[in-house]
Design a protein around this motif. Sequence first.
Motif, PDB file in Angstrom:
ATOM      1  N   TYR A  77       1.360   8.360  -7.648  1.00 31.65           N
ATOM      2  CA  TYR A  77       1.822   6.983  -7.792  1.00 31.65           C
ATOM      3  C   TYR A  77       0.807   5.976  -7.278  1.00 31.65           C
ATOM      4  O   TYR A  77       0.815   4.820  -7.712  1.00 31.65           O
ATOM      5  CB  TYR A  77       3.210   6.803  -7.166  1.00 31.65           C
ATOM      6  N   SER A  78      -0.086   6.378  -6.402  1.00 33.36           N
ATOM      7  CA  SER A  78      -1.195   5.499  -6.026  1.00 33.36           C
ATOM      8  C   SER A  78      -2.078   5.258  -7.243  1.00 33.36           C
ATOM      9  O   SER A  78      -2.464   4.119  -7.529  1.00 33.36           O
ATOM     10  CB  SER A  78      -2.030   6.110  -4.895  1.00 33.36           C
ATOM     11  N   SER A 132       5.361  13.427   4.097  1.00 31.29           N
ATOM     12  CA  SER A 132       4.847  12.268   3.380  1.00 31.29           C
ATOM     13  C   SER A 132       5.147  12.477   1.905  1.00 31.29           C
ATOM     14  O   SER A 132       5.320  13.587   1.442  1.00 31.29           O
ATOM     15  CB  SER A 132       3.345  12.105   3.613  1.00 31.29           C
ATOM     16  N   GLY A 133       5.230  11.406   1.181  1.00 32.05           N
ATOM     17  CA  GLY A 133       5.505  11.499  -0.247  1.00 32.05           C
ATOM     18  C   GLY A 133       6.845  10.891  -0.588  1.00 32.05           C
ATOM     19  O   GLY A 133       7.600  10.467   0.266  1.00 32.05           O
ATOM     20  N   LEU A 134       7.128  10.869  -1.860  1.00 39.53           N
ATOM     21  CA  LEU A 134       8.321  10.222  -2.379  1.00 39.53           C
ATOM     22  C   LEU A 134       9.234  11.232  -3.034  1.00 39.53           C
ATOM     23  O   LEU A 134       8.798  12.253  -3.541  1.00 39.53           O
ATOM     24  CB  LEU A 134       7.924   9.168  -3.420  1.00 39.53           C
ATOM     25  N   VAL A 135      10.510  10.910  -3.039  1.00 40.22           N
ATOM     26  CA  VAL A 135      11.508  11.683  -3.772  1.00 40.22           C
ATOM     27  C   VAL A 135      11.929  10.809  -4.942  1.00 40.22           C
ATOM     28  O   VAL A 135      12.306   9.656  -4.765  1.00 40.22           O
ATOM     29  CB  VAL A 135      12.730  12.004  -2.884  1.00 40.22           C
ATOM     30  N   ASN A 184       4.929   4.439 -17.018  1.00 44.34           N
ATOM     31  CA  ASN A 184       4.500   5.453 -16.056  1.00 44.34           C
ATOM     32  C   ASN A 184       4.828   5.062 -14.622  1.00 44.34           C
ATOM     33  O   ASN A 184       4.915   5.925 -13.749  1.00 44.34           O
ATOM     34  CB  ASN A 184       2.991   5.704 -16.164  1.00 44.34           C
ATOM     35  N   LEU A 185       5.030   3.783 -14.380  1.00 44.69           N
ATOM     36  CA  LEU A 185       5.283   3.308 -13.023  1.00 44.69           C
ATOM     37  C   LEU A 185       6.761   3.021 -12.761  1.00 44.69           C
ATOM     38  O   LEU A 185       7.179   2.938 -11.614  1.00 44.69           O
ATOM     39  CB  LEU A 185       4.446   2.049 -12.774  1.00 44.69           C
ATOM     40  N   ASN A 222      -1.691   2.074   4.468  1.00 41.77           N
ATOM     41  CA  ASN A 222      -0.385   2.704   4.233  1.00 41.77           C
ATOM     42  C   ASN A 222      -0.132   3.023   2.765  1.00 41.77           C
ATOM     43  O   ASN A 222       0.723   3.844   2.452  1.00 41.77           O
ATOM     44  CB  ASN A 222       0.744   1.788   4.712  1.00 41.77           C
ATOM     45  N   PHE A 223      -0.830   2.366   1.874  1.00 38.69           N
ATOM     46  CA  PHE A 223      -0.561   2.445   0.441  1.00 38.69           C
ATOM     47  C   PHE A 223      -0.580   3.886  -0.068  1.00 38.69           C
ATOM     48  O   PHE A 223       0.393   4.365  -0.645  1.00 38.69           O
ATOM     49  CB  PHE A 223      -1.595   1.590  -0.307  1.00 38.69           C
ATOM     50  N   HIS A 224      -1.675   4.583   0.137  1.00 36.43           N
ATOM     51  CA  HIS A 224      -1.809   5.952  -0.369  1.00 36.43           C
ATOM     52  C   HIS A 224      -0.860   6.909   0.359  1.00 36.43           C
ATOM     53  O   HIS A 224      -0.348   7.856  -0.236  1.00 36.43           O
ATOM     54  CB  HIS A 224      -3.256   6.432  -0.246  1.00 36.43           C
TER      55      HIS A 224
END
Length: 181
Positions: free
Chosen positions: A109-110, A172-175, A158-159, A100-102
């Motif tokens: 962000y991975s 999929s992906g982040l906002v 950066n994180l 699930n990580f990637h």
Amino acid sequence: MSEAAMFALSNAFWVFVGIVAGAFIQFLLSKIQARSQFSAILDVMKTELALNIDEYENLKLRLAGLKTRIGAGQVTDSALYIPMEGFDYSATLAQIRFGNFHYILGKDYSQRSLEFMRYFSTGNGHIKSHILKDQHAKDRSLDFIDHFLREADDIVDNLRPLLNARRQFWKSGLVMQEKDI
């Protein structure tokens, strides 16, 4: 066409519509459940990241104290150590194992998370400690600690936007929050 044939045909049509509607509802419910699960996983990973950033802040305080002792000439070789045992990646490692990580974090962000994990690992702590001792013997330990902290600050900074990220509903992906991009 007879009335009985029309009735049978109309019945078949409505059965078909019911099956399609049921399949669509099942699809929507599974999407909603998956989104809920991935949002919960992301929340756990963000909590772990926040704890690791706190651990980094503690490491910075320890290194500031170490720099003071080095500057005063009151340090032994055994004190020349960069401890990274306090960083915990149990939730993240579980998501890597489950695959699930990637998917949750996306490529960018991975990469950032994996860089953080590599840099703040026990193994890297031993390597950095060895280099610190070597640099201390050459009277360059303060410069090395400053260099270490600059690298570490860049990796952590950066994180940091990940702490405010949320999942997109259908994709999929982040906002990210605009202020964090």
